[in-house]
Scaffold this active site. Structure first.
Site, short mmCIF file in Angstrom:
data_model
loop_
_atom_site.label_atom_id
_atom_site.label_comp_id
_atom_site.label_asym_id
_atom_site.label_seq_id
_atom_site.Cartn_x
_atom_site.Cartn_y
_atom_site.Cartn_z
N CYS A 124 49.67 30.66 25.68
CA CYS A 124 49.16 31.86 26.36
C CYS A 124 47.65 32.02 26.21
O CYS A 124 47.05 32.84 26.91
CB CYS A 124 49.86 33.10 25.83
SG CYS A 124 51.64 33.09 26.11
N HIS A 146 51.08 38.41 33.62
CA HIS A 146 50.74 37.41 32.61
C HIS A 146 51.12 36.00 33.06
O HIS A 146 52.01 35.38 32.49
CB HIS A 146 51.44 37.77 31.30
CG HIS A 146 51.13 36.88 30.14
ND1 HIS A 146 49.94 36.19 30.01
CD2 HIS A 146 51.87 36.54 29.04
CE1 HIS A 146 49.96 35.48 28.89
NE2 HIS A 146 51.12 35.68 28.29
#
Length: 397
Positions: free
Chosen positions: A84, A346
């Site tokens: 991430c 995201h």
């Protein structure tokens, strides 16, 4: 950060969304973000000398695939995967190349087209995983159930925060309320509807105290940034739009992440503290000098953990920041004016560069209805389990 202090000269991003089909391909979404960043910088692709391209789930050498649609100029392309934290890791490579004098103009790109199959994996679990140390530190309760693994990690961290500090379910849900409200002003956000506290608390349970509207969704999208040297900026008269990269630190897990029996540590609290201190020290600033922050609220509890690790408050006091309105408009800081990961979305490879785009617009005074008045210093925090944490400090033109 040494050598030539780099500038963010141009940024671009797509709207973050959820596309179940392949009608919008990853080369198309990345190309949209790249062209927007080049246009924002006022340069052509021919000016770009290197590129760092980040993604998590696309195939090997996908960076070349997306850039070949923009131009066939033969530049070096480095493909980046840091979970991430991928987008900010690509930005880190770009600014280091410029700071070292290896290039005058560099492109950092991040994108993701996410699928449920990629997120869930397929077949039998591998013997070795990238989070073996994290799994060993996880209590048995977290190793059971159908909730996604990342949700279990952060759900356990939320339970620990509540038990240790008296943090309430309402304070956790308040993060979701705040960030969903912020996203109503962001045309790039995946979700643009406000939620009441009662709606967040009453939403579908996911794990522990976390409900669905406190969790980042699956998202598709792309973002890009043009990083340039001060010599290039001055030579082309672009100072008025060039945002300075004042400090940046990338940190991975240390022993303390797994030795203390704390899920708050396992999900990145210590990495954030170290990276934040180093980036602020490079910038010659303290957290009290920062006006606007984009941080990695993959789950509501991580905004609380991150506020404490960055020094916005003492350990255990982040719930009070939410109660007091200290992290929204009219407070000490505005945290996640974009809506954050919870509401903006995201797409893993794009997140760190979307933070860069938002803070660049904020520091230029170009953020429209979500503009933080008089913003001069900004901070981005991008986290990946496995693990990596990148903290970046930006200064206004």
């Amino acid at each position: 950060m040494t050598g030539k202090t780099p500038y963010v000269l141009g940024v671009g991003m797509t709207k973050f969304s959820r596309i179940e089909s392949l009608e919008w391909t990853y080369p198309e979404m990345a190309g949209e973000a790249i062209r927007a960043a080049l246009g924002d910088a006022g340069i052509s692709y021919a000016d770009v000398e290197r590129a760092a391209v980040g993604y998590v789930f696309q195939p090997s050498a996908a960076g070349q695939r997306v850039l070949y649609d923009v131009g066939l100029t033969g530049i070096p392309v480095v493909n980046v995967n840091n979970n991430c934290a991928t987008g900010s890791t690509a930005l880190n490579l770009a600014q280091e190349w410029v700071a070292a004098g290896l290039a005058e103009v560099v492109l950092a790109v991040g994108f993701e087209q996410m699928t449920r199959q990629a997120m869930a994996g397929s077949g039998e679990p591998p013997v070795i995983t990238t989070i073996d140390h994290h799994l060993k530190a996880m209590p048995e309760r977290g190793k059971q159930g159908q909730a996604p693994l990342t949700t279990r990690f952060f759900g356990l961290a939320a339970e620990e925060h509540m038990s240790r500090y008296g943090t309430t379910a309402e304070q956790l849900a308040g993060v979701g309320v705040k960030n969903h409200e912020h996203s109503t002003r962001n045309p790039y956000a995946q979700f643009q509807n406000p939620y009441t506290l009662e709606q967040v608390l009453g939403d579908k349970p996911v794990f522990g105290p976390l409900t669905r509207s406190q969790c980042s969704p699956m998202s598709d999208g792309a973002a890009a940034a043009v990083v340039a040297s001060p010599d290039f900026v001055r030579a082309h008269g672009l100072e008025a739009r060039a945002v300075k990269l004042l400090g940046q630190s990338i940190v991975t897990d240390g022993e303390s992440a797994f030795s203390g029996g704390s899920m708050i540590d396992v999900v990145g609290g210590p990495m954030t503290e170290v990276a934040g201190q180093r980036a602020l020290r490079q910038a010659g600033a303290g957290i009290g000098d920062i006006d606007v922050i984009e941080l990695h609220d993959c789950f509501s509890v991580n905004e609380l953990i991150t506020c404490e690790a960055l020094g916005l408050c003492a350990p255990g006091e982040s719930g009070a920041l939410i109660d007091d309105g200290a992290t929204t408009y009219g407070g000490k800081w505005v945290v996640n004016p974009s809506g954050g990961l919870i509401s903006k979305g995201h797409p893993l490879g794009a997140t760190g560069l979307a933070q860069c785009a938002e803070l660049t617009w904020q520091l230029r005074g170009e953020a429209g209805e979500r503009q933080v008045a008089g913003a001069q210093l900004a901070l981005a925090h991008n986290l990946g389990l496995g693990g990596a944490c990148v903290v970046t400090v930006y200064g206004a033109p």
